[in-house]
Design a protein around this motif. Structure first.
Motif, short mmCIF file in Angstrom:
data_model
loop_
_atom_site.label_atom_id
_atom_site.label_comp_id
_atom_site.label_asym_id
_atom_site.label_seq_id
_atom_site.Cartn_x
_atom_site.Cartn_y
_atom_site.Cartn_z
N MET A 1 -50.22 3.40 -27.90
CA MET A 1 -50.23 4.30 -26.75
C MET A 1 -50.14 5.73 -27.28
N THR A 2 -50.96 6.60 -26.74
CA THR A 2 -50.99 7.99 -27.14
C THR A 2 -49.86 8.75 -26.46
N ASP A 3 -49.22 9.63 -27.22
CA ASP A 3 -48.17 10.49 -26.67
C ASP A 3 -48.81 11.42 -25.63
N PRO A 4 -48.42 11.33 -24.37
CA PRO A 4 -49.07 12.15 -23.34
C PRO A 4 -48.87 13.65 -23.56
N ASP A 5 -47.77 14.04 -24.14
CA ASP A 5 -47.54 15.47 -24.39
C ASP A 5 -48.44 16.00 -25.49
N ALA A 6 -48.86 15.14 -26.39
CA ALA A 6 -49.72 15.56 -27.50
C ALA A 6 -51.20 15.42 -27.17
N TRP A 7 -51.52 14.70 -26.09
CA TRP A 7 -52.91 14.42 -25.78
C TRP A 7 -53.78 15.66 -25.62
N PRO A 8 -53.41 16.66 -24.84
CA PRO A 8 -54.31 17.82 -24.69
C PRO A 8 -54.66 18.47 -26.03
#
Length: 76
Positions: A1-8
């Motif tokens: 799962m990708t870290d949502p805070d790091a996604w952008p």
């Protein structure tokens, strides 16, 4: 799962783009939410894509101005 805070940042890096500021991220997310609630949910990603194209192709319109234009359409 990708870290949502790091996604952008990860997505911007992968596309060779400058990272969005926190304020810009909020404008885009607010735009998507408003379109999803003001029209049909399925138009939110399309509209945010169009907003990105408009900003990228314009030498004068900012993200905030483009979002305001779309908000005006939703108000009609």
């Amino acid at each position: 799962m990708t870290d949502p805070d790091a996604w952008p940042q990860r997505a911007a890096d992968a596309l060779g783009l400058a990272a969005l500021t926190d304020d810009e991220i909020e404008v885009v997310l607010d735009l998507a939410r408003d379109v999803a609630h003001g029209t049909e949910r399925r138009f939110a990603p399309l509209t945010t894509f169009l907003a990105g194209l408009a900003v990228g192709r314009s030498e004068t319109d900012t993200l905030e101005e483009v979002a305001a234009t779309i908000a005006g359409l939703l108000a009609d």
